[in-house]
Motif scaffolding. Structure first.
Motif, PDB file in Angstrom:
ATOM      1  N   GLU A 190       0.808  -1.224   0.000  1.00 46.36           N
ATOM      2  CA  GLU A 190       0.000   0.000   0.000  1.00 46.36           C
ATOM      3  C   GLU A 190       0.841   1.274   0.000  1.00 46.36           C
ATOM      4  OE1 GLU A 190      -2.572  -3.284   0.929  1.00 46.36           O
ATOM      5  OE2 GLU A 190      -0.642  -2.693   1.810  1.00 46.36           O
ATOM      6  N   ASP A 191       2.131   1.165   0.339  1.00 49.26           N
ATOM      7  CA  ASP A 191       3.007   2.341   0.330  1.00 49.26           C
ATOM      8  C   ASP A 191       3.085   2.980  -1.057  1.00 49.26           C
ATOM      9  OD1 ASP A 191       3.492   1.627   2.916  1.00 49.26           O
ATOM     10  OD2 ASP A 191       5.579   1.033   2.609  1.00 49.26           O
ATOM     11  N   PHE A 192       2.800   2.192  -2.098  1.00 50.99           N
ATOM     12  CA  PHE A 192       2.951   2.680  -3.468  1.00 50.99           C
ATOM     13  C   PHE A 192       1.634   3.151  -4.081  1.00 50.99           C
ATOM     14  CE2 PHE A 192       6.275  -0.582  -2.768  1.00 50.99           C
ATOM     15  CZ  PHE A 192       7.389   0.234  -2.879  1.00 50.99           C
ATOM     16  N   LEU A 193       0.541   3.111  -3.312  1.00 57.54           N
ATOM     17  CA  LEU A 193      -0.764   3.476  -3.868  1.00 57.54           C
ATOM     18  C   LEU A 193      -0.769   4.835  -4.568  1.00 57.54           C
ATOM     19  CD1 LEU A 193      -3.241   2.253  -1.077  1.00 57.54           C
ATOM     20  CD2 LEU A 193      -2.963   1.308  -3.383  1.00 57.54           C
ATOM     21  N   PRO A 194      -0.142   5.880  -3.997  1.00 58.24           N
ATOM     22  CA  PRO A 194      -0.246   7.191  -4.649  1.00 58.24           C
ATOM     23  C   PRO A 194       0.376   7.248  -6.039  1.00 58.24           C
ATOM     24  CG  PRO A 194       0.419   7.436  -2.350  1.00 58.24           C
ATOM     25  CD  PRO A 194       0.516   5.979  -2.673  1.00 58.24           C
ATOM     26  N   MET A 195       1.334   6.352  -6.353  1.00 53.20           N
ATOM     27  CA  MET A 195       1.987   6.374  -7.661  1.00 53.20           C
ATOM     28  C   MET A 195       1.287   5.509  -8.697  1.00 53.20           C
ATOM     29  SD  MET A 195       6.091   6.314  -6.991  1.00 53.20           S
ATOM     30  CE  MET A 195       6.128   4.543  -6.661  1.00 53.20           C
TER      31      MET A 195
END
Length: 289
Positions: A53-58
């Motif tokens: 989920e750390d990469f959701l914004p990208m």
């Protein structure tokens, strides 16, 4: 603790279980949005106490430009759990997991990205496979430095190791939770749920890995795989100037993202995604001089 401000997920993202020769791994699989053919496949590896989920914004920007993206929970993290019976959390075994995941995709070589401690695993996986071009189209290190973390972070890791040996994860949570008042309540609840889902054995093992980290930049530099380095600033874990020196030694494309902090994937996702796409889809820009 990795930083998150939102859990917004692209409509076309789907949670998957990746069955590999080393066990079953949880991931988010985000196909290209309206692109045919696919312009590449990327495997994103989170850092210590992080998750896919750390990469959701990208993810929206990456898939909009034709890249299939898989964001992973590593062994011991969140929804992956042990992955297989009698799990090992040695650095070499965690790196072997990445090799197995890449092979299981059946897409040809992948663009491999590691954030923070994920960079250590990515580097180890590439070195262990001698930069095998059938596995790796490229490698990107995001906010990962050449060797030991800062003295301040080393002290935090020692405290965490001591706590994991004597306290439950529920008892430790108030000590590691985000103090950022701008984090929405539902995100805070997710972060707590994720923390409680982690393997205490994995947390202790990885904390020790980070304390024992050595500089393997020269080994990675001998691989033929294209390398890029992204550094959000300011960063209290690895000094951005040291990260830039590492990029020079690697002959890597280097991008510094001011205001990105330790997690430019969260705080400056548009800039981070742009840097990745420029590297993945062209790979002919000048390396850092």
């Amino acid at each position: 603790m990795s930083q998150l401000l939102s859990l917004e997920t692209p409509d076309h993202a789907r949670p998957v279980r990746l069955h590999t020769e080393r066990g079953v791994f949880a991931a988010l699989d985000v196909p290209p949005a309206g692109h045919d053919p696919v312009r590449g496949t990327a495997l994103l590896v989170p850092g210590f106490m992080g998750s896919k989920e750390d990469f959701l914004p990208m993810l929206p920007a990456l898939s909009a430009d034709g890249v299939r993206v898989l964001a992973l929970d590593c062994r011991g993290q969140y929804e992956t759990g042990d992955a297989s019976p009698a799990p090992s959390h040695s650095r070499d075994d965690l790196a072997r997991d990445l090799v197995a995941v890449a092979r299981s995709l059946g897409t040809g070589p992948v663009h491999l990205l590691g954030h923070s401690y994920g960079g250590s695993l990515v580097r180890a996986a590439v070195i262990a496979t001698q930069g095998d071009p059938s596995l790796w189209a490229s490698v990107t290190l995001m906010n990962f430095g050449p060797g030991a973390v800062s003295s301040w972070q080393r002290e935090r890791l020692r405290l965490l190791l001591s706590a994991v040996e004597s306290m439950s994860l529920a008892e430790i949570w108030p000590l590691v939770r985000s103090k950022n008042e701008s984090v929405p309540e539902h995100v805070e609840r997710f972060l707590e749920r994720r923390w409680m889902s982690n393997s205490p054995i994995q947390l202790a093992a990885v904390a020790q890995h980070m304390l024992d980290e050595t500089d393997a930049t020269a080994d990675l530099a001998r691989m033929s795989v294209p390398v890029s380095v992204i550094s959000g600033t300011p960063d209290e874990t690895w000094d951005p100037d040291g990260v830039e020196r590492m990029a020079r030694q690697l002959g890597a494309r280097y991008v510094r993202i001011e205001g990105g902090g330790h997690s430019p994937n969260v705080h400056k996702p548009a800039e981070a995604a742009s840097a990745l796409l420029d590297f993945w889809l062209t790979r002919h820009g000048a390396a850092v001089a």
